[in-house]
Design a protein around this motif. Structure first.
Motif, PDB file in Angstrom:
ATOM      1  N   ALA A 279      36.260  50.019  51.348  1.00 28.14           N
ATOM      2  CA  ALA A 279      37.078  50.069  52.073  1.00 28.14           C
ATOM      3  C   ALA A 279      36.575  50.182  54.067  1.00 28.14           C
ATOM      4  CB  ALA A 279      38.509  51.058  52.391  1.00 28.14           C
ATOM      5  N   ASP A 280      35.482  51.581  53.907  1.00 27.88           N
ATOM      6  CA  ASP A 280      34.645  51.440  55.256  1.00 27.88           C
ATOM      7  C   ASP A 280      33.274  50.574  55.072  1.00 27.88           C
ATOM      8  OD1 ASP A 280      36.074  54.206  55.464  1.00 27.88           O
ATOM      9  OD2 ASP A 280      34.318  55.682  54.853  1.00 27.88           O
ATOM     10  N   TRP A 281      32.997  49.906  54.301  1.00 23.69           N
ATOM     11  CA  TRP A 281      31.850  48.846  54.200  1.00 23.69           C
ATOM     12  C   TRP A 281      32.675  48.006  54.777  1.00 23.69           C
ATOM     13  CZ3 TRP A 281      29.758  50.026  49.203  1.00 23.69           C
ATOM     14  CH2 TRP A 281      28.618  51.476  48.726  1.00 23.69           C
ATOM     15  N   HIS A 282      34.093  47.284  54.399  1.00 25.34           N
ATOM     16  CA  HIS A 282      34.869  46.426  54.562  1.00 25.34           C
ATOM     17  C   HIS A 282      35.270  46.717  56.362  1.00 25.34           C
ATOM     18  CE1 HIS A 282      37.137  42.910  55.248  1.00 25.34           C
ATOM     19  NE2 HIS A 282      38.307  43.609  54.626  1.00 25.34           N
ATOM     20  N   GLY A 283      35.378  48.246  56.578  1.00 22.05           N
ATOM     21  CA  GLY A 283      35.898  48.221  58.034  1.00 22.05           C
ATOM     22  C   GLY A 283      34.267  48.147  58.853  1.00 22.05           C
ATOM     23  N   GLU A 284      33.524  47.788  58.424  1.00 19.41           N
ATOM     24  CA  GLU A 284      32.508  47.915  59.521  1.00 19.41           C
ATOM     25  C   GLU A 284      31.944  46.333  59.507  1.00 19.41           C
ATOM     26  OE1 GLU A 284      30.633  52.722  57.955  1.00 19.41           O
ATOM     27  OE2 GLU A 284      29.522  50.869  56.881  1.00 19.41           O
ATOM     28  N   GLY A 285      32.529  46.101  59.139  1.00 21.71           N
ATOM     29  CA  GLY A 285      32.062  44.331  58.716  1.00 21.71           C
ATOM     30  C   GLY A 285      31.635  43.744  58.027  1.00 21.71           C
ATOM     31  N   ARG A 286      31.025  44.868  56.848  1.00 25.88           N
ATOM     32  CA  ARG A 286      30.255  44.131  55.896  1.00 25.88           C
ATOM     33  C   ARG A 286      30.939  43.107  54.780  1.00 25.88           C
ATOM     34  NH1 ARG A 286      25.553  48.216  56.803  1.00 25.88           N
ATOM     35  NH2 ARG A 286      26.619  50.021  57.797  1.00 25.88           N
ATOM     36  N   THR A 287      29.645  41.984  54.205  1.00 25.02           N
ATOM     37  CA  THR A 287      30.363  41.447  53.263  1.00 25.02           C
ATOM     38  C   THR A 287      30.042  42.118  51.861  1.00 25.02           C
ATOM     39  OG1 THR A 287      29.800  39.368  54.804  1.00 25.02           O
ATOM     40  CG2 THR A 287      29.991  38.947  52.434  1.00 25.02           C
ATOM     41  N   VAL A 288      31.480  41.971  50.817  1.00 23.27           N
ATOM     42  CA  VAL A 288      31.519  43.284  49.670  1.00 23.27           C
ATOM     43  C   VAL A 288      31.409  41.836  48.469  1.00 23.27           C
ATOM     44  CG1 VAL A 288      31.605  45.358  48.689  1.00 23.27           C
ATOM     45  CG2 VAL A 288      31.723  45.668  50.876  1.00 23.27           C
ATOM     46  N   LEU A 289      30.952  42.487  47.922  1.00 18.84           N
ATOM     47  CA  LEU A 289      31.803  40.989  46.222  1.00 18.84           C
ATOM     48  C   LEU A 289      31.730  42.739  45.537  1.00 18.84           C
ATOM     49  CD1 LEU A 289      30.095  38.580  48.103  1.00 18.84           C
ATOM     50  CD2 LEU A 289      30.746  37.497  46.488  1.00 18.84           C
ATOM     51  N   ALA A 290      32.989  42.390  44.537  1.00 19.71           N
ATOM     52  CA  ALA A 290      32.360  43.399  43.454  1.00 19.71           C
ATOM     53  C   ALA A 290      33.220  42.668  42.386  1.00 19.71           C
ATOM     54  CB  ALA A 290      33.390  44.390  44.087  1.00 19.71           C
ATOM     55  N   VAL A 291      32.283  42.748  40.737  1.00 11.32           N
ATOM     56  CA  VAL A 291      33.121  42.202  40.011  1.00 11.32           C
ATOM     57  C   VAL A 291      33.512  43.257  39.385  1.00 11.32           C
ATOM     58  CG1 VAL A 291      32.457  41.732  37.241  1.00 11.32           C
ATOM     59  CG2 VAL A 291      31.188  40.935  39.601  1.00 11.32           C
ATOM     60  N   LEU A 292      35.222  42.847  39.106  1.00 10.72           N
ATOM     61  CA  LEU A 292      36.284  44.382  38.949  1.00 10.72           C
ATOM     62  C   LEU A 292      36.411  43.444  37.025  1.00 10.72           C
ATOM     63  CD1 LEU A 292      37.362  45.433  42.348  1.00 10.72           C
ATOM     64  CD2 LEU A 292      36.210  46.215  40.677  1.00 10.72           C
ATOM     65  N   HIS A 293      37.417  44.489  36.299  1.00  8.60           N
ATOM     66  CA  HIS A 293      37.963  44.441  35.172  1.00  8.60           C
ATOM     67  C   HIS A 293      39.480  44.845  35.322  1.00  8.60           C
ATOM     68  CE1 HIS A 293      35.399  42.437  32.846  1.00  8.60           C
ATOM     69  NE2 HIS A 293      34.832  43.946  33.099  1.00  8.60           N
ATOM     70  N   ASP A 294      39.872  45.844  36.626  1.00 10.56           N
ATOM     71  CA  ASP A 294      40.905  46.698  36.785  1.00 10.56           C
ATOM     72  C   ASP A 294      42.098  45.038  37.535  1.00 10.56           C
ATOM     73  OD1 ASP A 294      43.007  48.416  37.543  1.00 10.56           O
ATOM     74  OD2 ASP A 294      42.431  49.885  36.954  1.00 10.56           O
ATOM     75  N   PHE A 295      42.770  44.852  37.422  1.00 11.11           N
ATOM     76  CA  PHE A 295      43.735  43.785  37.760  1.00 11.11           C
ATOM     77  C   PHE A 295      44.499  44.486  39.226  1.00 11.11           C
ATOM     78  CE2 PHE A 295      43.742  40.155  34.683  1.00 11.11           C
ATOM     79  CZ  PHE A 295      42.110  39.681  35.026  1.00 11.11           C
ATOM     80  N   GLU A 296      44.751  46.209  39.021  1.00 10.57           N
ATOM     81  CA  GLU A 296      45.693  46.319  39.777  1.00 10.57           C
ATOM     82  C   GLU A 296      44.994  47.415  41.258  1.00 10.57           C
ATOM     83  OE1 GLU A 296      49.021  47.101  39.245  1.00 10.57           O
ATOM     84  OE2 GLU A 296      48.790  45.407  38.161  1.00 10.57           O
TER      85      GLU A 296
END
Length: 246
Positions: free
Chosen positions: A177-194
């Motif tokens: 969340a901090d990276w996102h707040g700093e304006g970085r672009t984040v992509l994450a492969v996730l299995h937990d839909f929640e």
């Protein structure tokens, strides 16, 4: 977030002529926080590896104006050899290798930043520990500290929260969340839909082909999730094509 960080046009990535991802088109906005979700074998990790340059597309195009050093990449834990005799601090310092050079002429400032990064992930005092002695959650914290030191503008995370404890997951999600707040672009492969629904405003739902890509609330609909699983089940592994619905 109107600027485009990465554009995919009709992208296909294949292993031995069998498509792992098939005709994927779309854009990733600069500063966006995007989950890549879908069934097992949907091509999620292959897509990340193509974006980072580890896999060459079979067809289609990946467009961006980024340098290799603009990317930070966290592979799946299973792809990392933890038996190599290296300390926690030296592992984190690998995040500065592009600046320091192949022989790791590490400046004292980098060492200070590495200590600070370990503090951010909650591992003060672990500097001299061997990575082989760490739990799965502790090791994932080390890898996040390495990404902090790398200071990349685009961060790709492949299953970053798999098989780690709940507290570590919460702490690392705060860093994302901090990276996102700093304006970085984040992509994450996730299995937990929640996790996807709670923490990622945008989602690419993939089943070797794009099922949905956009606002998470819209993409992660029951209808799209059913379509993703039906598409994955109908994919003919031997032929590398999706059979038409009957």
């Amino acid at each position: 977030m109107s600027d485009i960080a990465i554009e995919l046009e009709d992208l296909t990535v294949a292993y031995e002529r069998h498509p792992a991802v098939h005709h994927v088109s779309g854009t990733i906005a600069a500063g966006s926080l995007t989950a890549i979700a879908g069934p097992n074998g949907a091509g999620k990790s292959s897509l990340l590896k193509a974006i980072i340059g580890e896999l060459r597309p079979s067809s289609g195009t990946i467009r961006h104006r980024l340098k290799r050093t603009d990317f930070g990449y966290l592979p799946q834990a299973a792809d990392i050899n933890r038996r190599f005799p290296i300390s926690v601090l030296d592992t984190v310092l690998l995040g500065s290798w592009r600046q320091a050079g192949a022989f790791l002429n590490i400046a004292s400032a980098d060492r200070g930043r590495a200590h600070d990064a370990l503090g951010v992930v909650g591992l003060e005092g672990f500097e001299r520990r061997s990575i082989a002695s760490l739990s799965a959650g502790q090791f994932q914290r080390v890898l996040f500290a390495r990404l902090l030191l790398q200071d990349a503008s685009v961060i790709l995370l492949d299953e970053p929260f798999t098989a780690i404890d709940g507290r570590t997951t919460r702490d690392l999600l705060e860093i994302v969340a901090d990276w996102h707040g700093e304006g970085r672009t984040v992509l994450a492969v996730l299995h937990d839909f929640e996790q996807v629904r709670a923490h990622f405003p945008r989602t690419l739902l993939l089943a070797r082909e794009v099922i949905g890509w956009g606002a998470t609330a819209d993409v992660m609909s029951p209808a799209n999730l059913r379509k993703a699983w039906v598409t994955a089940e109908r994919w003919d592994e031997s032929a590398g094509i999706c059979e038409p619905a009957r």
